[in-house]
Design an enzyme around this catalytic site. Structure first.
Site, short mmCIF file in Angstrom:
data_model
loop_
_atom_site.label_atom_id
_atom_site.label_comp_id
_atom_site.label_asym_id
_atom_site.label_seq_id
_atom_site.Cartn_x
_atom_site.Cartn_y
_atom_site.Cartn_z
N ARG B 29 0.84 -1.20 0.00
CA ARG B 29 0.00 0.00 0.00
C ARG B 29 0.87 1.26 0.00
O ARG B 29 1.00 1.94 -1.00
CB ARG B 29 -0.94 -0.02 1.23
CG ARG B 29 -2.08 0.99 1.17
CD ARG B 29 -1.73 2.39 1.62
NE ARG B 29 -1.13 2.42 2.96
CZ ARG B 29 -0.55 3.51 3.48
NH1 ARG B 29 -0.50 4.63 2.78
NH2 ARG B 29 0.01 3.47 4.68
N ASP B 30 1.55 1.51 1.09
CA ASP B 30 2.38 2.71 1.21
C ASP B 30 3.51 2.68 0.18
O ASP B 30 3.89 3.71 -0.39
CB ASP B 30 2.96 2.77 2.63
CG ASP B 30 3.60 4.09 2.97
OD1 ASP B 30 3.43 5.06 2.23
OD2 ASP B 30 4.31 4.15 4.00
N HIS B 222 6.83 3.97 12.71
CA HIS B 222 6.85 3.99 11.25
C HIS B 222 7.92 5.00 10.84
O HIS B 222 7.64 6.19 10.72
CB HIS B 222 5.46 4.40 10.74
CG HIS B 222 5.30 4.36 9.26
ND1 HIS B 222 4.48 3.46 8.62
CD2 HIS B 222 5.83 5.12 8.27
CE1 HIS B 222 4.52 3.65 7.31
NE2 HIS B 222 5.33 4.66 7.08
N HIS B 224 11.01 6.54 8.40
CA HIS B 224 11.50 6.65 7.02
C HIS B 224 13.01 6.80 7.04
O HIS B 224 13.59 7.37 7.97
CB HIS B 224 10.84 7.84 6.32
CG HIS B 224 9.47 7.52 5.80
ND1 HIS B 224 8.89 8.18 4.76
CD2 HIS B 224 8.57 6.59 6.20
CE1 HIS B 224 7.68 7.68 4.52
NE2 HIS B 224 7.46 6.72 5.39
N CYS B 255 6.21 9.22 0.63
CA CYS B 255 4.96 9.97 0.81
C CYS B 255 4.82 10.97 -0.33
O CYS B 255 5.74 11.75 -0.58
CB CYS B 255 4.97 10.71 2.13
SG CYS B 255 3.60 11.85 2.31
N ASN B 264 10.75 4.38 2.81
CA ASN B 264 10.36 3.66 4.01
C ASN B 264 11.53 2.81 4.48
O ASN B 264 12.37 2.39 3.68
CB ASN B 264 9.19 2.73 3.68
CG ASN B 264 7.85 3.43 3.69
OD1 ASN B 264 7.43 3.95 4.72
ND2 ASN B 264 7.19 3.47 2.54
#
Lengths: 316, 316
Positions: B29-30, B222, B224, B255, B264
Site C-alpha cells: 500500500r504505502d 513507522h 523513514h 509519501c 520507508n
C-alpha cells in the site's frame, strides 16, 4: 557549488551518550582506494582540503602500501606533502617497515597498521597468519614510537564476521586487540569489514574488551553499511562509551578483498544522528554534503549516503 | 527465481529488548501508492501472496481512498477479494465513512485512519485542520467498531518534524495520540513521515506518551530512511518496549505530498537487525529478499534496501 538549503534535525539529547564524538574520516584513503580509475593527486588533495574545511579534525590521508597492491594510492609521496600544512591530524596507513620509513621521511605524525581478527583474512590481505602479521607489525610500531612518539592506530578487520569463516568468536577478537595494544598501539579501530554486525554483537564485543581491561577511550569503531546496520551499531557503541567513530564522506568505499563488503558508514548520516542527539562533532553538515557532492561529480556517480542524497536534492 | 545464497548475521541477543516483534508490512500500500505507472491488480495480489509466504502476518493491502486522489490504489475492489483468502491480517486504509463502507462491503476486518500531528500536513493531505480531521475520523472509528468490532489503527504523520513547520512539539503529538485512542483506535502508528527523527527524539516522544498513560503495547513506529536514521530509531523504540514496527519490503515507497519524504524503512534491513538480535519475527529473510527482487524487476529499478542489494548480489 550552488547554494544549498541544508536541513538539520531537531536536537533532542539522549541519556548515557558521550557529549562529544571524534569522527575519524576515512574517505580519502579507505574510500578512494577501491576506485578503478586513478583519482589524480591534486583532486585528492583538494578533497582533503575541503574535508578539513568542514571542521573534521582527523582525516586519513593515504596509505604507504606498495603501489603494486593499491595503485590508487601510489601517489602518496605527492599527496601527503600537498596537504601536510592543514591544521588537522592526517594519519596514514603503513603496512610494514618500508611503508613506515616512507611516511617518516615525509613527516607523518600519525600512522596506522592494519591487522585481521581472522586467519582467512590475514592470509588474503597480508599473506600471513594472524600471529605472523602481528610479528610483522611489532617492529613497525616500535620504530614509530622510537622515531618521535608517533601516534599509532591499529585497525582490526573482520571483528564481527568473515566471508570465509562466518562467525568470528569474540574471544579471538579480544586476543588480537590485546596484542596490538601490548605492542604499543595507542588506539584500535574495530572493523566490521563485511557489515554483518548487529547491536547485540557490538555490545558483546565491547563488554568483552572491557572485561579484558581494554579502556574504551582507546577504541574506535568502523562499521560498514552493507546491510544498513552501521548507524544502529554505532549508536550501540556510543552507549558503551566509545567516542571515536570512523566514517567516510559520502559513504565512499568498501574493501577490495572481501565479498559483499560495500559501503562505509557515510559521515553525513553519522553527523545527522549525532547532531540530532546534541553530540558535538565540530562538523558543518552543509559543507560536508557540498564536499561529497563535489567528489561524487568527480567520480561520476551519486553518493550512496541517504543524507547527501536528501540534502543535495533539497534545493527548493 | 534463481537459488540465492542468503547470508544471515550471527545471533547475539541484547538486554532490554522484546523477544518478538510484529512487522506491519506496508509495501503493497504505502510502497506502491507513489508509483507513477499503475501496477496491475494481479501483480499486486501476487506481491501480497508472496509476502504472506515469507511469514509476515500483517500485510497492509490497499486504501479505500477516492481513486481521484491515489489512482494507483483505484483497484481496491478488485485487489482485496483476490487476497482475502490468505491466512494473514490484511488491514486497509479508510480515509472517511465512504471508504469504510467500501471496505466493509468486501469483508475487511482491520482498517486504518490517517491523521496528522501538524496543521500544515493536515491541510495538505486532508484539506482540514487537525481537529476537523479528528472529527471526521470519529464516526469512521465508531462505525468500524459497531460493524463487528473491527481492529482500527490510527496512523499519525509528522510526529518528528514537518516540512513546512519544522520542529513538531512532543506535546502536540501526544495530544493527537490521546484523541485517536479516546475515539477508539486500538493501535497507533507513529510516523516520521519526512525521516528527520533521531534516537533522542524517539525516546522523548515515547517517554511523553508513557507519561500520558498511553500503553506501549498500543504503539507501532513507522520510520523513514530519508537520512539513514530509520533503523537506529527503531532500535531506540524497541528499547522503550515497542513491539510493532512498520516496514516496506525492499524499501518501496515514501509519501507523495511531503518534500524529501523518500524511503520507508526496508523490511529486509529491519529483519537483518532483529535476526541478529535474536528477536523473533517469523519471517524468512531469503524469501523476503526474493520477493523484493521479483517486485523490483516488475518496477524496473533495483531495490534501495541495502540488505536486498547485498544478498541478491551474493550469488557466488
Amino acid at each position: 557549488m550552488n547554494a544549498m538549503e541544508v536541513g538539520l534535525p531537531a536536537t533532542v539529547p539522549a541519556e548515557g551518550l558521550p557529549a562529544r564524538v571524534r569522527v575519524h574520516e576515512v574517505g580519502a584513503r579507505d574510500g578512494l582506494q577501491n576506485e578503478k580509475a586513478v583519482v589524480p593527486a591534486q583532486v585528492k588533495a583538494e578533497f582533503i582540503r575541503r574535508l578539513a574545511g568542514t571542521g573534521l579534525t582527523t582525516i586519513e590521508a593515504t596509505s604507504f602500501v606498495h603501489p603494486k597492491w593499491v595503485p590508487q594510492l601510489a601517489d602518496a609521496e605527492e599527496l601527503f606533502p600537498a596537504v601536510a600544512d592543514l591544521p588537522v591530524d592526517l594519519p596514514v596507513l603503513v603496512p610494514n617497515e618500508r611503508g613506515l620509513e616512507r611516511a617518516l621521511a615525509l613527516g607523518a605524525r600519525r600512522v596506522a597498521v592494519f591487522a585481521s581478527a581472522t586467519e582467512s583474512f590475514a592470509k588474503a590481505n597480508l599473506n600471513r597468519t594472524v600471529d605472523e602479521s602481528l610479528a610483522m607489525f611489532e617492529p613497525v610500531v616500535a620504530r614509530a614510537k622510537d622515531a618521535g612518539g608517533l601516534h599509532v592506530r591499529g585497525y582490526l578487520s573482520m571483528c564481527f564476521g568473515d566471508p570465509w569463516e562466518g562467525d568470528v568468536p569474540v574471544g579471538q577478537v579480544v586476543r588480537v586487540c590485546r596484542a596490538l595494544l601490548d605492542m604499543g598501539c595507542d588506539e584500535l579501530s574495530l572493523g566490521d569489514t563485511i557489515g554483518v554486525a548487529t547491536p547485540g554483537h557490538v555490545s558483546a564485543l565491547l563488554t568483552a574488551l572491557d572485561g579484558a581491561g581494554v579502556p574504551v577511550e582507546r577504541l574506535g569503531v568502523h562499521f560498514h553499511d552493507t546491510y544498513g546496520q552501521a548507524l544502529s551499531n554505532t549508536l550501540t557503541a556510543l552507549r558503551h562509551g566509545v567516542r571515536t567513530v570512523d566514517a567516510s564522506a559520502g559513504g565512499l568505499g568498501g574493501c577490495p578483498f572481501a565479498k559483499s563488503a560495500t559501503g562505509n558508514l557515510a559521515t553525513e548520516d553519522l553527523v545527522w544522528m549525532l547532531r540530532g542527539l546534541g553530540i558535538d562533532t565540530g562538523i558543518d553538515l552543509g559543507r560536508l554534503v557540498a564536499t561529497s557532492v563535489w567528489m561524487a561529480a568527480h567520480l561520476g556517480r551519486p553518493s550512496p549516503s541517504r543524507t547527501v542524497r536528501a540534502l543535495s536534492h533539497q534545493e527548493s
